[in-house]
Design an enzyme around this catalytic site. Structure first.
Site, PDB file in Angstrom:
ATOM      1  N   LYS A  76      78.090  56.624 107.940  1.00 19.22           N
ATOM      2  CA  LYS A  76      78.768  56.060 106.754  1.00 19.22           C
ATOM      3  C   LYS A  76      78.345  56.815 105.494  1.00 19.22           C
ATOM      4  O   LYS A  76      79.181  57.174 104.665  1.00 19.22           O
ATOM      5  CB  LYS A  76      78.447  54.558 106.634  1.00 19.22           C
ATOM      6  CG  LYS A  76      79.179  53.738 107.687  1.00 19.22           C
ATOM      7  CD  LYS A  76      78.690  52.308 107.807  1.00 19.22           C
ATOM      8  CE  LYS A  76      79.370  51.648 109.000  1.00 19.22           C
ATOM      9  NZ  LYS A  76      78.884  50.294 109.306  1.00 19.22           N
ATOM     10  N   GLN A  90      74.473  46.372 107.083  1.00 16.91           N
ATOM     11  CA  GLN A  90      74.703  46.745 108.482  1.00 16.91           C
ATOM     12  C   GLN A  90      74.281  45.605 109.413  1.00 16.91           C
ATOM     13  O   GLN A  90      73.172  45.086 109.313  1.00 16.91           O
ATOM     14  CB  GLN A  90      73.906  48.024 108.811  1.00 16.91           C
ATOM     15  CG  GLN A  90      74.157  48.574 110.200  1.00 16.91           C
ATOM     16  CD  GLN A  90      75.597  49.023 110.414  1.00 16.91           C
ATOM     17  OE1 GLN A  90      76.196  49.682 109.567  1.00 16.91           O
ATOM     18  NE2 GLN A  90      76.163  48.653 111.547  1.00 16.91           N
ATOM     19  N   ASP A 142      83.657  45.839 103.698  1.00 20.73           N
ATOM     20  CA  ASP A 142      83.741  45.623 105.145  1.00 20.73           C
ATOM     21  C   ASP A 142      84.829  44.596 105.467  1.00 20.73           C
ATOM     22  O   ASP A 142      85.258  44.472 106.616  1.00 20.73           O
ATOM     23  CB  ASP A 142      82.398  45.078 105.672  1.00 20.73           C
ATOM     24  CG  ASP A 142      81.645  46.113 106.492  1.00 20.73           C
ATOM     25  OD1 ASP A 142      82.273  47.074 106.964  1.00 20.73           O
ATOM     26  OD2 ASP A 142      80.417  45.936 106.662  1.00 20.73           O
TER      27      ASP A 142
END
Ligand code: NDP
Length: 287
Positions: free
Chosen positions: A53, A97, A120
């Site tokens: 990422k 995460q 997200d």
């Protein structure tokens, strides 16, 4: 029939070029897209995802921030960092995460992220907007799947679609997105009585199960479109999906591979959400 393979890597590269172009334009106007990533613990898979990422951000011309914490960090420390990033106007996306260690309530952590920076697409507010068919940050994996289907011109209206898996990050939002585009959607899960009954009559199957080579060719309707979201290791430790590629490719008309299918699109859509968030900040500034 031999299925045409959808090249997720090539599509991801094309979309990332467009994102990099948008990022350069935003930066020139004083708003460089910025994604902040929080990683707790030392899970090797999570470390790889975070590394990819961060690399994706840098390649697209974003600023990226990474905050790592030991596995036993007190949740208050992470909540304080999220609050700080929420308040920082130069940060456009915040990502924690998953999975998190057991002292964390993951739902509470995701809810702590400002919905405006929830790139997200996991915040309940964004999920609610998606359910209502309103503009929100879409969860990256199912959104990436939609991009892949669109890139192949798949007509979703009137299609019989089966989603296997009902997680909040893949299965449920996937089903909602397909529904909103006119497909008739069935969601299957571990309690489904006769899975093959459903998959065999589906024009489109999305497998998000987390079991290696679970969906075999004999469970697929000839000519169906098959999307493989799974990331697993087979008995030899080789990366594979939820679909048994070798038997499925003889039955399906379109098929996504693993690796090189949905995976590259997921990070791409994370970048797309971050650039969109930065765009909204610029537009708000200009008003
Ligand atoms: P979860 O474990 O959260 O969900 C798996 C789903 O599969 C559950 O709904 C479960 O049902 C269902 N399931 C399990 N066993 C069966 C069965 N025998 N028959 C039918 N359904 C079953 O996983 P995720 O949704 O997070 O991820 C799914 C897969 O996608 C994983 O391999 C993951 O690694 C991968 N993934 C890939 C991404 C990418 O970028 N390509 C991103 C995110 C995930 P129940 O709810 O009843 O337990």
């Amino acid at each position: 029939m031999t299925a045409r393979i959808i090249d997720g890597k090539a599509l991801a590269e094309k979309v990332r070029e467009e994102i990099a172009q948008r990022a350069a334009e935003l930066t020139a106007q004083g708003v460089q897209p910025c994604l902040a990533v929080i990683l707790v613990g030392e899970d090797p898979a999570s470390a790889v995802y975070v590394r990819n990422k961060v690399a994706g951000c840098e390649k697209a011309g974003f600023r990226s921030l990474k905050f790592t914490y030991p596995v036993d960090v007190a949740p208050e420390v992470v909540f304080a960092k999220i609050a700080e990033l929420n308040a920082d106007a130069t940060v456009h996306g915040i990502l924690v995460q998953l999975p998190l260690p057991k002292q964390f309530d993951a739902d509470k952590v995701l809810e702590a992220i400002s919905p405006e920076k929830d790139v997200d697409g996991f915040h309940a507010e964004n999920f609610g907007l998606l359910l209502q068919g309103r503009k929100s940050f879409y969860p990256c994996t199912p959104w990436g799947v939609m991009k892949m289907l669109d890139s192949e011109g798949v007509q979703l209206k009137r299609m019989e679609a089966v989603v296997i898996g009902r997680s909040n990050i893949v299965g449920k939002p996937m089903a909602v997105m397909l529904l909103s585009r006119g497909a008739t959607v069935t969601v299957c899960h571990s309690q489904t009585k006769d899975l093959a009954f459903h998959t065999k009559r589906a024009d489109l199957v999305v497998a998000a199960v987390g079991r290696a080579k679970f969906l075999t060719g004999d469970m697929i309707k000839p000519g169906a479109v098959v999307v493989d979201v799974g990331i697993n290791r087979d008995a030899d430790g080789k990366l594979c999906g939820d679909v048994d590629f070798d038997t499925a490719r003889d039955v399906a008309s379109l098929l996504t591979p693993v690796p090189g299918g949905v995976g590259p699109m997921t990070i791409t859509m994370l970048l797309a959400n971050t650039v969109e968030s930065a765009q909204r900040v610029l537009e708000a500034k200009q008003q």
